[in-house]
Each structure stands twice: as structure tokens, then as C-alpha cells.
Design a protein around this motif. Structure first.
Motif, PDB file in Angstrom:
ATOM      1  N   ARG A 192     -45.086 103.392  21.719  1.00  0.00           N
ATOM      2  CA  ARG A 192     -45.537 102.678  20.491  1.00  0.00           C
ATOM      3  C   ARG A 192     -45.702 104.001  19.453  1.00  0.00           C
ATOM      4  NH1 ARG A 192     -49.921  98.705  23.122  1.00  0.00           N
ATOM      5  NH2 ARG A 192     -48.166  97.525  24.531  1.00  0.00           N
ATOM      6  N   ILE A 193     -44.759 104.164  18.900  1.00  0.00           N
ATOM      7  CA  ILE A 193     -44.799 105.466  17.993  1.00  0.00           C
ATOM      8  C   ILE A 193     -45.334 104.786  16.107  1.00  0.00           C
ATOM      9  CG2 ILE A 193     -43.956 107.744  16.986  1.00  0.00           C
ATOM     10  CD1 ILE A 193     -42.199 107.253  19.459  1.00  0.00           C
ATOM     11  N   GLY A 194     -46.240 105.650  16.038  1.00  0.00           N
ATOM     12  CA  GLY A 194     -47.142 104.873  14.431  1.00  0.00           C
ATOM     13  C   GLY A 194     -46.610 106.131  13.751  1.00  0.00           C
ATOM     14  N   ILE A 195     -45.519 105.757  12.144  1.00  0.00           N
ATOM     15  CA  ILE A 195     -44.838 106.348  11.221  1.00  0.00           C
ATOM     16  C   ILE A 195     -45.321 106.747  10.151  1.00  0.00           C
ATOM     17  CG2 ILE A 195     -42.697 107.012  10.436  1.00  0.00           C
ATOM     18  CD1 ILE A 195     -41.547 106.532  13.272  1.00  0.00           C
ATOM     19  N   THR A 196     -46.070 107.603   9.819  1.00  0.00           N
ATOM     20  CA  THR A 196     -46.724 107.069   7.840  1.00  0.00           C
ATOM     21  C   THR A 196     -45.929 108.434   7.473  1.00  0.00           C
ATOM     22  OG1 THR A 196     -48.772 106.784   6.560  1.00  0.00           O
ATOM     23  CG2 THR A 196     -49.212 108.666   8.908  1.00  0.00           C
ATOM     24  N   GLY A 197     -46.622 108.715   6.199  1.00  0.00           N
ATOM     25  CA  GLY A 197     -46.218 109.797   4.884  1.00  0.00           C
ATOM     26  C   GLY A 197     -45.910 108.424   4.025  1.00  0.00           C
ATOM     27  N   VAL A 198     -45.861 109.680   2.656  1.00  0.00           N
ATOM     28  CA  VAL A 198     -46.223 108.213   1.087  1.00  0.00           C
ATOM     29  C   VAL A 198     -44.603 108.011   0.766  1.00  0.00           C
ATOM     30  CG1 VAL A 198     -48.480 109.673   0.364  1.00  0.00           C
ATOM     31  CG2 VAL A 198     -46.245 111.182  -0.080  1.00  0.00           C
ATOM     32  N   PRO A 199     -44.706 107.479  -0.194  1.00  0.00           N
ATOM     33  CA  PRO A 199     -43.550 106.813  -1.340  1.00  0.00           C
ATOM     34  C   PRO A 199     -42.458 107.611  -0.835  1.00  0.00           C
ATOM     35  CG  PRO A 199     -44.948 105.439  -1.507  1.00  0.00           C
ATOM     36  CD  PRO A 199     -45.894 106.339  -0.572  1.00  0.00           C
TER      37      PRO A 199
END
Lengths: 342, 342
Positions: free
Chosen positions: B68-75
Motif C-alpha cells: 500500500r503506497i500513499g502518494i501526496t503532493g499539491v495540485p
């Protein structure tokens, strides 16, 4: 009537008198009674729940008349020195000042902020000041509730200004923000944001940034930081209060800039009472706290039973052994509680 | 037996068959059934609660086998493009990829991330990929629960890699972090932290920072950013996983660096399975989710009654009129609920 019954009635009567005395003491501004009542609030023993509720109910009509100021900043920024200087100044204006704290680290370190009252040497001896070391508790939510209830009591005891201190880490700022009228961020000149461990969200919440230790060799750096923070603050959208966050310099140690801070606060309170944000914000906070109180009570209700506490330990152990899943375990515990309540 | 009873039994039997068919469909990897079941999970109707619970219970033994990999970053950082490229690469390796999202803004804007599937043109058509637009809900806690339950279903449906996307604001990162094995932060070169709206806490959670759009004129800035982030990451204390967070360059648009990302992940998973952090972390997450599930269920239980919903509205209005306090209102509502449950 048997001896036991007589003793029981006498005990209840005695308890009622004590309760009444305690409440009167608080409302008359007796610090010992106020302290004692906060100790009951902080107690996790459910036997005090009813007493606490009665005290709060009695205090509520006398509460809601102070201004509540949140103060945050990382360790080393000089929060205690600032509160000492600011608190002394306020008492000289004839105000009564209460200092409380929300400390997310206290449950681990058993009281890191305000724990050492000696850092506020003068204020602690001042008859018009009340300093209460950190409420401790296993959860931040619990600490928050206790602090909020303590605010009610302090207000009923006639304190005009409630200062609620916290440290610049974790979620405690959001909680303090949700129970105060004005949010004050203390900073140092020269240290970068990363080094000061201040999150962007906290700057966004701030109604004022006070650059402390703006004295001696630091003065120039502090002036520069002021310009920079002012620029940074302009990047944020306008606040609902229509208040433009201010940056002020101060040297709490040398008692410089303290009056300026109070002037700024007076302007803020005049403006937000004028445009009614002050009242609106308190209503919004009350709505938030209604929901929080319910959540909190639901959890307290659930976990208070010894049977559930023991069963929870067992289920956590089963998770450790991979012999259950969180879903199964939750259903089991909820079912157990439903059976207990039958 | 009356006609009504017969009809009732037939209806229950039919329902059971549908239920069984749905579960079998999920386990056999039928996307339509998986979608339908997630729709039940996302439904706030309490009439689906039991069905959802049965589906999850049936899926649990088949779950827990993915990464399970979480991916984040602003628009604007290129999350969709990255997920498209990364997902396509994984399917080429023979893996099945599911993409879910936790979007704190969706309850307001009704789905801002993943809402537009067309941004993942190829992946959406890929038989070995499953893309599910944002779960919506009134609370982030609710959205979190729904996402976590959806993960179980996707795993039971045979997806090897679960990507959970979120945006770089608010608390959603913490939630995604609490349900994933690896947390990946996408950034752009050149833009400062403040401008990218990334909080310090998010960098602290990251197991890797991927600098996207490292192509053309951006290449030099990206190289420089890599050095800076590497330096910044060294300031944080060592992670429990003993993994040293990595900084990688990539151009999702030009399919560059994608393989590198997968190699890094493979190294991570080998290392954390070797030192057992992988398993320990999942257990800790399960304990967290046990407590979250209970909290969530307590609240659902409390607010599900129409009487309580109406009474809550009234109490909120009373707060607006200053004719009650949050404490009084909470006590009133809790008392009302206790009476209803009698």
C-alpha cells in the motif's frame, strides 16, 4: 432509621455543603477553591464526574466575560518570560489574569510547560494572577476538554484575561485556537521556520506574530524578520475577522514592547466586537465544542467499564498475534458493550 | 403461510444470493462487483451497514497481501500523470494496480482529485488497473474509514499494489500515512515549501520525495532541489523503519525515472520485511484502526436517530441564540439518547 442510613444521609449532606462551599469559593475568587475544583476536573476518576458537572453548571452563568488569548511558540522562544511580563503588566492595569496550558507532551514527560512555576517568579506571587500547570491526560482531546472546563471556572472566579499557552508542535495549536479569541505566535529573529519547527498552518492561524528577544545584538535581525513576516502574512487570504495580522517586536526580559502588545489586543477586541466577529466566533467555537463534548462523552462512556478495558487489551494482543483484524475486534468490543448496557 | 410472509422469505433469499454473488465476484476480480461493493461502503445509508460488514468479513481472509503506497503532493505537481505512468509500468510487470483517493476537499467541491478519470486515459482502460474516484463524505474520519474498507476489497480482488492518493493540505496525509506501507511525496523543482503549501510534518512522514517534471529547462533546478531535499531530510531523526528517505527525479510525462521509483520501492519492501518493520507497522496501524473503528461506530450510533438529528439542529440553533452552552447542550443530547436506548 438504622445507623448506616443516618451516616449515609449525613455524608450526602456534608458532601452537598462542601460542594456549595467550593462553588461559592470559586465565584468569590478564592484561589485554593479554584485550584481544588480544577483538580477535580483533571481527575480521571469517574466518581468526580457529577461533582464536576455541578460546579461547571454553577459557574457557567458567571463565565463568558473574559478575553481568551492563545500563546504558542517553540521551547526557547521565551514564552514564560513573555507571560510573566505581559501578565504583570495586565495586573498593573487592574486586570485579573489566569494562565493555563495545553501541552501535548505532558502525558509523556509529565508536564514540560508551566510545570516549573519558578520561571514566572513574580506573577506566581501576584494576588491577581492564577497560574495552573499543565493538565495531563492520556489523550489530547481529554486535555482539551479539561482546559476548556478550567477556562469556565477561571472566568467565574473573575479572571478578565485568560492566557492559554501551548508549544509549537502537533495538534495542540488547533485546539488552543478553537478555544481562544486571539492567537499569538511568539518567534525569534534569525532562526528559520524549519529550525523553529513552526508549521505553516500555525502562521496561518496567528492574529499576531511577536518577535521576542528583540534586544541588544538581536535588534537588527528582529527588524529584518519583522519585514519578512509582514510580507509572508500578506500571502494569506483575509481572515473572517477582517483583522490583518500584525508583527510586533518585544523584549519580554527587558519589559519592552509589552504595552504595544496590549494596545494591539485592545484594538483587535474593539474592532471584532464592533463587526461582531468576536461573538460569532465564540458561537462557532461553542458549536464545535458541543460536538467535541458529545464525542468525548461517548468515548468515556464506552471505555469506563473494566470489562471493556480488559477486553480491549485482549483484542490489542490478538492484533499483535495476527489472530484478529481491527474490524472484527471493533465489532466484538461494540457487541460486548451493547450486552453490558442491556 | 400468508402471501406476505412468502414474499418476505423470497426477498431475503434473493438478497442472500445477490450478496453471495457480489462477494464471489469481488474475489474473482470482477471490477463491476468491486465497484458496486465500494458504492455500498460509500453509501451513508445505514440499511447497507450489515451488507457491508458481511462483504468485508468475507474479503478479510483474502486481504492483507498487497503493498500500500500513499502518494501526496499539491495540485499541479502532476499526481495524475505520475500515477498513470507508474500504474502502467506496474501492469507491464504483471501487477494489478488499484488507485484510491482520500480527498478532504471532496465534501465541499464534490470530488476534485481522481474525479476526472480522463487524466489517466490509458490506465483507466487497462484491465489490470482499477481506479476509483474519491470517496465523499461529511467528515474526514468517515472518508478514511471508507477508503480503508475499500482497500480490503481491492486486496481481496487480487490487486497487488494499492495506490492511495491525497492532496498536500490538511489532515488527510496523516490519515493516508496511517493506512499505507510507504509514503511518497511528489514535489516540483524551484517552488519553495511555502508556495507548495507542504507542511513540515508531511516531509517528515515521507519515505521518498519524487521531484516530478524534471525535464527540459527544469532539469537543472530539479538537480539542485534534489541536493537541498537530501540535506533537509538528514535533519530529521531516524525512522523506526531504519529506512533513509530518498530523493528521486522523474518526468512522469516522459516516462523517465519511473523504473527507478519501483526499484527503490522494491528495496524498501525487501529491507522492511527483513527487519520486520513492515509487519510491525501494519500491526500498529491495525491497533490504530481498531480504536478509530470504535470511535466511528460510537458516533454513527449516536447520530443515526432522526430524533437526535433534529434535537442537534435545535441545540445548535440555541447556541446561535445564546440560550444554551455547549456543555448543557451536550448533556441534553446525551440524556435524550440514553432515554431513546432504554
Amino acid at each position: 432509621m438504622g445507623k448506616a442510613s443516618v451516616a449515609r444521609i449525613q455524608r450526602i449532606r456534608k458532601q452537598k455543603i462542601d460542594e456549595q462551599k467550593l462553588i461559592e469559593g470559586i465565584i468569590n475568587g478564592n484561589k485554593t477553591d479554584l485550584s481544588k475544583a480544577i483538580t477535580y476536573i483533571e481527575s480521571n476518576a469517574s466518581k468526580h464526574d457529577q461533582l464536576v458537572q455541578k460546579i461547571i453548571e454553577a459557574c457557567l452563568p458567571k463565565a463568558n466575560k473574559s478575553i481568551r488569548i492563545g500563546i504558542t511558540g517553540v521551547p526557547g522562544v521565551g514564552k514564560s518570560t513573555f507571560i510573566e511580563a505581559f501578565g504583570m503588566y495586565l495586573t498593573q492595569l487592574g486586570k485579573k489574569v489566569a494562565v493555563l496550558a495545553v501541552d501535548p507532551t505532558s502525558s509523556i514527560s509529565k508536564g514540560s510547560i508551566l510545570g516549573d512555576k519558578t520561571r514566572m517568579e513574580e506573577l506566581v506571587k501576584n494576588p491577581n494572577a492564577f497560574i495552573r500547570p499543565t493538565a495531563s491526560g492520556s489523550s489530547l482531546g481529554g486535555v482539551a476538554r479539561k482546559t476548556r472546563e478550567s477556562v469556565i471556572l477561571c472566568e467565574a472566579a473573575g479572571y478578565d484575561v485568560i492566557l492559554i499557552e501551548t508549544v509549537g508542535v502537533g495538534q495542540s495549536e488547533t485546539i488552543v485556537h478553537s478555544m481562544t479569541d486571539f492567537f499569538l505566535l511568539l518567534k525569534l529573529a534569525g532562526a528559520g521556520d524549519e529550525l523553529q519547527g513552526i508549521k505553516r498552518g500555525i502562521i496561518e492561524m496567528a492574529d499576531a506574530i511577536i518577535i521576542n528577544k528583540a534586544d541588544g545584538n538581536n535588534k537588527k535581525a528582529a527588524q529584518k524578520a519583522k519585514v519578512e513576516f509582514n510580507r509572508a502574512l500578506h500571502l494569506y487570504p483575509e481572515k473572517k475577522s477582517q483583522w490583518k495580522p500584525k508583527v510586533k517586536l518585544c523584549s519580554a526580559l527587558h519589559n519592552e514592547g509589552i504595552e504595544e502588545v496590549w494596545k494591539m489586543l485592545s484594538t483587535y477586541f474593539a474592532a471584532t466586537k464592533e463587526n461582531e466577529f468576536f461573538y460569532l466566533n465564540r458561537k462557532e467555537q461553542n458549536k464545535f465544542w458541543l460536538l467535541q463534548s458529545i464525542d468525548d462523552q461517548l468515548k468515556r462512556n464506552f471505555y469506563k467499564s473494566e470489562v471493556i478495558k480488559k477486553a480491549l487489551e485482549e483484542q490489542l494482543e490478538k492484533i499483535d498475534n495476527n489472530s484478529t483484524t481491527p474490524f472484527e475486534a471493533a465489532n466484538y468490543l461494540l457487541g460486548l458493550k451493547a450486552n453490558l448496557d442491556k
